[in-house]
Design a protein around this motif. Structure first.
Motif, PDB file in Angstrom:
ATOM      1  N   VAL A 121       0.386   5.808  -4.073  1.00  0.00           N
ATOM      2  CA  VAL A 121       1.189   7.019  -4.255  1.00  0.00           C
ATOM      3  C   VAL A 121       0.725   7.773  -5.491  1.00  0.00           C
ATOM      4  O   VAL A 121       0.446   7.184  -6.526  1.00  0.00           O
ATOM      5  CB  VAL A 121       2.684   6.651  -4.391  1.00  0.00           C
ATOM      6  CG1 VAL A 121       3.507   7.842  -4.819  1.00  0.00           C
ATOM      7  CG2 VAL A 121       3.204   6.076  -3.103  1.00  0.00           C
ATOM      8  N   ARG A 122       0.639   9.073  -5.356  1.00  0.00           N
ATOM      9  CA  ARG A 122       0.340   9.917  -6.509  1.00  0.00           C
ATOM     10  C   ARG A 122       1.660  10.357  -7.121  1.00  0.00           C
ATOM     11  O   ARG A 122       2.576  10.757  -6.417  1.00  0.00           O
ATOM     12  CB  ARG A 122      -0.469  11.132  -6.088  1.00  0.00           C
ATOM     13  CG  ARG A 122      -1.856  10.774  -5.631  1.00  0.00           C
ATOM     14  CD  ARG A 122      -2.705  11.972  -5.326  1.00  0.00           C
ATOM     15  NE  ARG A 122      -1.969  13.230  -5.292  1.00  0.00           N
ATOM     16  CZ  ARG A 122      -2.443  14.358  -4.830  1.00  0.00           C
ATOM     17  NH1 ARG A 122      -3.648  14.402  -4.349  1.00  0.00           N
ATOM     18  NH2 ARG A 122      -1.719  15.454  -4.841  1.00  0.00           N
ATOM     19  N   ALA A 176       0.823  -1.210   0.000  1.00  0.00           N
ATOM     20  CA  ALA A 176       0.000   0.000   0.000  1.00  0.00           C
ATOM     21  C   ALA A 176       0.855   1.257   0.000  1.00  0.00           C
ATOM     22  O   ALA A 176       0.413   2.315  -0.429  1.00  0.00           O
ATOM     23  CB  ALA A 176      -0.927  -0.002   1.210  1.00  0.00           C
ATOM     24  N   LEU A 177       2.092   1.131   0.452  1.00  0.00           N
ATOM     25  CA  LEU A 177       2.989   2.288   0.447  1.00  0.00           C
ATOM     26  C   LEU A 177       3.251   2.775  -0.973  1.00  0.00           C
ATOM     27  O   LEU A 177       3.435   3.970  -1.207  1.00  0.00           O
ATOM     28  CB  LEU A 177       4.326   1.928   1.099  1.00  0.00           C
ATOM     29  CG  LEU A 177       4.287   1.625   2.587  1.00  0.00           C
ATOM     30  CD1 LEU A 177       5.646   1.107   3.042  1.00  0.00           C
ATOM     31  CD2 LEU A 177       3.899   2.852   3.367  1.00  0.00           C
TER      32      LEU A 177
END
Length: 67
Positions: A57-58, A52-53
């Motif tokens: 991320v955008r 999920a890290l």
């Protein structure tokens, strides 16, 4: 690597590992986020991988143009 296992399955894998060789390292992944990480850690696995890290991320368009 223990991927997408329930906490009960993770605990069972840790128990089996402990019977065979406690030197074997186990890593849990899949479904890891701030809401689930504590319970996963309590199963006894050695490492936790949190995709999920990077999945959430955008990105930005950044250029380093040198003249």
């Amino acid at each position: 690597l223990l991927d997408n296992m329930s906490n009960d399955e993770l605990r069972e894998a840790v128990e089996k590992r402990n019977q065979i060789d406690e030197g074997i390292r186990l890593e849990a992944s899949g479904g890891v986020n701030l809401d689930t990480i504590k319970a996963i850690a309590e199963t006894g696995v050695d490492f936790i991988s949190a995709g999920a890290l990077t999945h959430s991320v955008r990105s930005i368009d950044l250029g380093l143009d040198l003249a």
